[in-house]
Design a protein around this motif. Structure first.
Motif, mmCIF file in Angstrom:
data_model
loop_
_atom_site.group_PDB
_atom_site.id
_atom_site.type_symbol
_atom_site.label_atom_id
_atom_site.label_comp_id
_atom_site.label_asym_id
_atom_site.label_seq_id
_atom_site.Cartn_x
_atom_site.Cartn_y
_atom_site.Cartn_z
ATOM 1 N N LEU A 291 0.831 -1.194 0.000
ATOM 2 C CA LEU A 291 0.000 0.000 0.000
ATOM 3 C C LEU A 291 0.876 1.258 0.000
ATOM 4 C CD1 LEU A 291 -2.872 1.132 0.142
ATOM 5 C CD2 LEU A 291 -2.707 1.014 2.639
ATOM 6 N N GLY A 292 1.963 1.235 0.724
ATOM 7 C CA GLY A 292 2.869 2.380 0.723
ATOM 8 C C GLY A 292 3.484 2.598 -0.654
ATOM 9 N N LYS A 293 3.850 1.531 -1.358
ATOM 10 C CA LYS A 293 4.413 1.673 -2.704
ATOM 11 C C LYS A 293 3.384 2.246 -3.678
ATOM 12 C CE LYS A 293 7.773 -2.093 -2.251
ATOM 13 N NZ LYS A 293 8.233 -3.400 -2.787
ATOM 14 N N ILE A 294 2.154 1.812 -3.534
ATOM 15 C CA ILE A 294 1.105 2.305 -4.435
ATOM 16 C C ILE A 294 0.881 3.794 -4.215
ATOM 17 C CG2 ILE A 294 -1.378 2.184 -4.912
ATOM 18 C CD1 ILE A 294 -1.180 -0.832 -4.393
ATOM 19 N N ARG A 295 0.906 4.264 -2.987
ATOM 20 C CA ARG A 295 0.715 5.685 -2.718
ATOM 21 C C ARG A 295 1.888 6.511 -3.227
ATOM 22 N NH1 ARG A 295 -3.054 7.767 -0.002
ATOM 23 N NH2 ARG A 295 -1.737 9.482 0.763
ATOM 24 N N ASN A 296 3.018 5.860 -3.403
ATOM 25 C CA ASN A 296 4.184 6.543 -3.977
ATOM 26 C C ASN A 296 4.202 6.454 -5.496
ATOM 27 O OD1 ASN A 296 5.164 7.303 -1.444
ATOM 28 N ND2 ASN A 296 6.295 5.357 -1.211
#
Length: 558
Positions: free
Chosen positions: A246-251
């Motif tokens: 989820l953190g990678k997707i928000r980036n």
């Protein structure tokens, strides 16, 4: 004149014959009474033995009363026989003094008249043959006949009168016994009736007590039953990997492949909730991914939707040539899992994996508490739900009934999920803070035909064009918070408002437990208050599907 000797022809005197006939009738009456007395004595002996047997084996009051009646009847017969014996003894004394045959075949009177009695037994009529030796013999004979007739009729009348008197006395004595027996039977009937009503009252009290206990206990024994069932595969915690993706997707790092078709399956009552999964589908389409929302009748039964989903997935597979990746929310996840369980032989090469988002896989306490049989007002509650679902929404009551614990237990035990399919279970916990009760959730938009907007300095107000969309917001988050608080206070279970966390975990799946407070409707409806620093529902669905792709690759290698 001298004596007349009887040697040849004799003269038959009718009067004498008539007298002897009456005397014969008297003897016949005596013999008949004697025979009847013997028969009554035999009956008395049998009645006595019956009385003894009755007193030996009678143990109830009704039997004792019957024995007393038998004893009274026996005493009545004995008393009647005793009086008859006294009367018959008097008759025999008179008959002996008047019998002609007792001293021989000839009777000599004081006038030296000779009479002969031709008696051939009781069956034949006796005849007197006399030789008249004097003029006074005929008068005395007639007097004897009349006296015999009077005595006989008198004795018969006396005997009949004695019978009537004794019968009347005995019947008068038996009336209290019959009255007591009637009173006893009435008392027994009243007692049985009282016991019947007491028993009915006990049954009613037990039924009410059972209903109250079942209502108060609710789903306490059913929540989490799947985790305690032996033979179920353990779950794996994938929350850390989910948060990382989820953190990678928000980036801005999106890794979802375009080699599969993504199918979003809505839950219960989704047909009446516009914008259901609409934002997520639009988000995937912007990334160039093939994404569809399953057009199924969400208010239908699980088996019906499973059949529709099977046909839908086959159409997508044959139309695109790509396997289908499923993401089902609430009842949609249950429908998708049922389709894989029932039609896995036809879908094993066409399905890439399944994500169950807040799905009551093991059952829902809300559905069970509404439709549980045997609780207080169960029939009335069911009729209300049938009216709402079947009449108002035009759905099927089985859509809600299939989410109860009993129906889910029956289905899961009969139809197992295939072990080859990659599975992810996602569940969350709703916030029960007081501030959430005032939260308004945007769930739809509506078009208004016209809306006058006044302007200062203008005589005629402007009119908005037809088709103007206005957002419609209802407090879904507040309703979910109230339900979550209810489940927390009643069962001590964490839930998203409709589904408990333990019931949303599928055996053999990777479980994702987010650290945010998310209610049951958050994953499909956008809230009016958005936090720019927090991911939205579309990004979380992308993270779940990305994790499912990785899990599918791991299973293919294994």
């Amino acid at each position: 004149m001298g004596d007349l000797c009887i040697s040849g022809d004799v003269t038959n005197i009718p009067s004498t014959s008539h007298q002897v006939r009456h005397e014969s009738s008297k003897y016949y009456i005596i013999e008949r009474h004697t025979h009847h007395r013997k028969q009554v004595n035999c009956d008395a002996v049998s009645n006595t033995s019956l009385l003894v047997n009755s007193f030996e084996f009678c143990s109830s009051v009704g039997g004792i009363i019957t024995s007393l009646v038998t004893l009274t009847t026996y005493l009545r017969h004995r008393l009647i026989r005793f009086i008859e014996d006294l009367v018959l003894q008097d008759d025999e004394g008179c008959s002996e003094s008047l019998a002609i045959c007792s001293s021989g075949p000839y009777l000599r009177s004081s006038s030296h008249s000779i009479c002969k009695f031709d008696g051939e037994g009781c069956s034949s009529s006796p005849k007197f043959y006399i030789a008249d030796t004097g003029p006074g013999i005929r008068g005395r004979t007639l007097d004897m006949r009349e006296e015999l007739l009077v005595n006989t009729s008198y004795e018969i009348t006396k005997t009949s009168y004695s019978h009537q008197c004794v019968s009347f006395i005995i019947q008068g004595l038996m009336l209290p016994l019959f009255g007591f027996r009637l009173a006893w039977r009435l008392a027994l009937a009243s007692l049985r009736c009282s016991f019947y009503y007491v028993r009915c009252a006990q049954v009613q009290v037990r039924s009410i007590t059972s209903r109250v206990c079942k209502t108060l206990r609710g789903s306490s024994d059913d929540i989490g039953w799947l985790q305690h069932t032996p033979g179920m595969a353990p779950v794996e915690d994938g929350t850390a990997r989910f948060l990382e993706l989820l953190g990678k997707i928000r980036n801005g790092e999106h890794t979802l492949p375009n080699s599969v078709v993504y199918l979003l399956i809505p839950g219960l009552f989704s047909n009446h909730g516009p914008l259901y999964f609409v934002g997520t589908k639009r988000f995937f389409s912007k990334m160039g991914l093939a994404c569809h929302i399953a057009k199924i009748h969400s208010e239908a039964s699980v088996e019906h939707n499973a059949c529709e989903l099977k046909q839908y997935m086959e159409e997508l597979y044959w139309g695109s040539g790509k396997r289908v990746m499923l993401l089902g929310h609430s009842k949609g996840g249950v429908d998708a899992a049922a389709a894989l369980s029932l039609y896995w032989s036809d879908l094993k090469d066409k399905v890439a994996g399944l994500v169950l988002v807040q799905s009551p896989f093991a059952g829902s306490p809300i559905a069970s508490d509404i439709l549980r049989e045997g609780q207080i007002a169960d029939k009335e509650t069911r009729k209300i739900m049938e009216l709402l679902i079947c009449k108002l929404i035009k759905g099927d009551i089985r859509a809600l009934e299939d989410l109860t614990y009993d129906k889910r237990r029956e289905f899961i035990m009969e139809h197992k999920l295939p072990e080859q399919i990659p599975l992810i279970s996602f569940h969350s916990e709703a916030s029960i803070a007081l501030g959430v009760l005032a939260t308004m959730t945007q769930i739809a938009q509506t078009e208004l035909p016209w809306l006058p907007v006044p302007r200062l300095g203008v005589e005629e107000p402007d009119v908005l064009q037809a088709g103007c969309q206005v957002p419609v917001a209802i407090p879904i988050s507040a309703a979910m918070a109230a339900c979550a608080l209810h489940l927390q206070l009643r069962y001590g279970e964490k839930s998203d408002g409709l589904v408990t966390c333990r019931d949303a975990e599928v055996p053999g799946s990777v479980v994702v437990r987010p650290d945010r407070k998310l209610d049951h409707a958050w994953m499909v409806y956008s809230s009016g208050k958005k936090d720019p620093d927090a991911p939205d529902c579309s990004e979380m669905c992308e993270a779940l599907l990305t994790m499912l792709v990785e899990l599918g690759k791991i299973k293919e290698v294994c």
